[in-house]
Write a protein that holds these residues in place. Structure first.
Motif, mmCIF file in Angstrom:
data_model
loop_
_atom_site.group_PDB
_atom_site.id
_atom_site.type_symbol
_atom_site.label_atom_id
_atom_site.label_comp_id
_atom_site.label_asym_id
_atom_site.label_seq_id
_atom_site.Cartn_x
_atom_site.Cartn_y
_atom_site.Cartn_z
ATOM 1 N N ALA A 72 -35.645 -30.086 32.321
ATOM 2 C CA ALA A 72 -36.869 -29.860 31.405
ATOM 3 C C ALA A 72 -38.102 -29.112 32.183
ATOM 4 N N LEU A 73 -38.241 -27.913 31.345
ATOM 5 C CA LEU A 73 -39.402 -27.164 31.897
ATOM 6 C C LEU A 73 -40.860 -27.686 31.158
ATOM 7 N N VAL A 74 -41.707 -27.948 32.234
ATOM 8 C CA VAL A 74 -42.748 -28.714 31.295
ATOM 9 C C VAL A 74 -44.101 -28.013 31.562
ATOM 10 N N GLY A 75 -44.743 -27.516 30.580
ATOM 11 C CA GLY A 75 -46.203 -26.860 30.688
ATOM 12 C C GLY A 75 -47.234 -27.756 30.550
ATOM 13 N N LEU A 76 -48.335 -27.905 31.217
ATOM 14 C CA LEU A 76 -49.472 -28.726 30.886
ATOM 15 C C LEU A 76 -50.634 -27.632 30.468
ATOM 16 N N ASN A 77 -51.577 -28.310 29.807
ATOM 17 C CA ASN A 77 -52.659 -27.755 29.293
ATOM 18 C C ASN A 77 -53.619 -27.173 30.331
ATOM 19 N N SER A 78 -53.687 -27.953 31.420
ATOM 20 C CA SER A 78 -54.475 -27.678 32.503
ATOM 21 C C SER A 78 -53.774 -27.840 33.903
ATOM 22 N N GLN A 79 -54.184 -26.818 34.642
ATOM 23 C CA GLN A 79 -53.466 -26.662 36.132
ATOM 24 C C GLN A 79 -54.557 -27.248 37.108
ATOM 25 N N ALA A 80 -55.488 -27.850 36.692
ATOM 26 C CA ALA A 80 -56.630 -28.304 37.863
ATOM 27 C C ALA A 80 -55.667 -29.316 38.655
ATOM 28 N N GLU A 81 -56.131 -29.267 39.907
ATOM 29 C CA GLU A 81 -55.221 -30.009 40.757
ATOM 30 C C GLU A 81 -55.297 -31.729 40.356
ATOM 31 N N ALA A 82 -56.320 -32.085 39.998
ATOM 32 C CA ALA A 82 -56.388 -33.325 39.540
ATOM 33 C C ALA A 82 -55.429 -33.609 38.291
ATOM 34 N N ASP A 83 -55.256 -32.664 37.418
ATOM 35 C CA ASP A 83 -54.301 -32.879 36.262
ATOM 36 C C ASP A 83 -52.931 -32.918 36.816
ATOM 37 N N LEU A 84 -52.590 -32.165 37.823
ATOM 38 C CA LEU A 84 -51.401 -32.192 38.293
ATOM 39 C C LEU A 84 -50.955 -33.114 39.142
ATOM 40 N N LYS A 85 -51.836 -33.517 39.877
ATOM 41 C CA LYS A 85 -51.407 -34.783 40.650
ATOM 42 C C LYS A 85 -51.323 -35.993 39.458
ATOM 43 N N SER A 86 -52.073 -36.131 38.553
ATOM 44 C CA SER A 86 -51.939 -37.108 37.573
ATOM 45 C C SER A 86 -50.612 -37.186 36.913
ATOM 46 N N PHE A 87 -50.124 -35.928 36.308
ATOM 47 C CA PHE A 87 -48.724 -35.628 35.964
ATOM 48 C C PHE A 87 -47.756 -36.043 37.139
ATOM 49 N N GLU A 88 -47.850 -35.965 38.001
ATOM 50 C CA GLU A 88 -46.703 -36.270 39.298
ATOM 51 C C GLU A 88 -46.896 -37.707 39.377
ATOM 52 N N GLU A 89 -48.134 -38.387 39.174
ATOM 53 C CA GLU A 89 -48.044 -39.766 39.348
ATOM 54 C C GLU A 89 -47.492 -40.414 38.284
ATOM 55 N N LEU A 90 -47.609 -39.943 37.023
ATOM 56 C CA LEU A 90 -47.097 -40.596 35.857
ATOM 57 C C LEU A 90 -45.694 -40.450 35.978
ATOM 58 N N VAL A 91 -44.936 -39.384 36.240
ATOM 59 C CA VAL A 91 -43.758 -39.058 36.180
ATOM 60 C C VAL A 91 -42.759 -39.855 37.107
ATOM 61 N N SER A 92 -43.648 -39.950 38.441
ATOM 62 C CA SER A 92 -43.139 -40.999 39.488
ATOM 63 C C SER A 92 -42.624 -42.262 39.105
ATOM 64 N N GLY A 93 -43.472 -42.760 38.101
ATOM 65 C CA GLY A 93 -42.910 -44.084 37.419
ATOM 66 C C GLY A 93 -41.908 -44.192 36.415
ATOM 67 N N TRP A 94 -41.250 -43.126 35.962
ATOM 68 C CA TRP A 94 -40.291 -43.016 35.149
ATOM 69 C C TRP A 94 -38.916 -42.662 35.894
ATOM 70 N N ASN A 95 -38.198 -43.912 35.541
ATOM 71 C CA ASN A 95 -36.683 -43.831 36.453
ATOM 72 C C ASN A 95 -35.938 -42.990 35.963
ATOM 73 N N GLU A 96 -35.874 -42.488 34.652
ATOM 74 C CA GLU A 96 -35.028 -41.443 34.182
ATOM 75 C C GLU A 96 -35.125 -40.056 34.859
ATOM 76 N N ILE A 97 -36.512 -39.736 35.313
ATOM 77 C CA ILE A 97 -36.783 -38.570 35.995
ATOM 78 C C ILE A 97 -36.337 -38.687 37.420
ATOM 79 N N ARG A 98 -35.278 -37.947 37.886
ATOM 80 C CA ARG A 98 -34.834 -37.941 39.323
ATOM 81 C C ARG A 98 -35.195 -37.061 39.950
ATOM 82 N N GLU A 99 -35.991 -35.806 39.633
ATOM 83 C CA GLU A 99 -36.379 -34.914 40.472
ATOM 84 C C GLU A 99 -37.733 -34.287 39.799
#
Length: 158
Positions: A72-99
């Motif tokens: 899945a290619l995912v686009g974000l509304n904001s590429q501010a570092e805090a928003d990028l980190k927030s997305f990475e932290e969110l998906v790190s908790g979803w087991n379905e996402i392997r990479e």
């Protein structure tokens, strides 16, 4: 980051462990052409240096009921570092996402997702991924078959 200086024996050890992480130290030493104690010291040094990051079993998704793989290619509304980190932290908790890979270009992230069925993937997509904070769009690409999958990196022994 500086590239590690590895001799032929180190590269042989890395190549063999990458191909078979369950290889015994004695077998590994034989293949590298050294005795077992210095081989173990080299392996431990490679681990301490962070070159060997861990060991794992290569599991069959299909045998465990995961018949669907999606990139899945995912686009974000904001590429501010805090928003990028927030997305990475969110998906790190979803087991379905392997990479999860941050990209430069059209999309912000590339995710590898596994699911038991197409319906389960659609449920994950609509209830979690597309509704996540800051996600603007998701483009799904279903995998039909895998023609090549190698772990790690190429190791050239000489």
């Amino acid at each position: 980051m500086a590239r590690a200086k590895l001799d032929r024996i180190d590269r042989r050890i890395l190549s063999d462990l990458q191909a078979n992480g369950r290889m015994t130290n004695v077998e590994l030493a034989e293949r590298a052409g050294i005795s077992a104690p210095p081989c173990l010291r080299r392996v431990r040094a490679l681990e301490r240096a962070g070159i060997i990051r861990g060991y794992h079993a290569d599991l069959s998704p299909e045998q465990l009921g995961y018949s669907v793989s999606v990139f899945a290619l995912v686009g974000l509304n904001s590429q501010a570092e805090a928003d990028l980190k927030s997305f990475e932290e969110l998906v790190s908790g979803w087991n379905e996402i392997r990479e999860c890979h941050m990209l430069a270009g059209e999309a912000d992230f590339l995710l590898k997702i596994v699911a038991e069925t197409w319906d389960e993937y659609q449920k994950f997509l609509t209830t979690r991924l597309t509704s996540a904070p800051n996600v603007s769009h998701v483009k799904s690409m279903m995998v039909f078959r895998n023609a090549k999958q190698l772990p790690g990196v190429p190791i050239y022994i000489d």
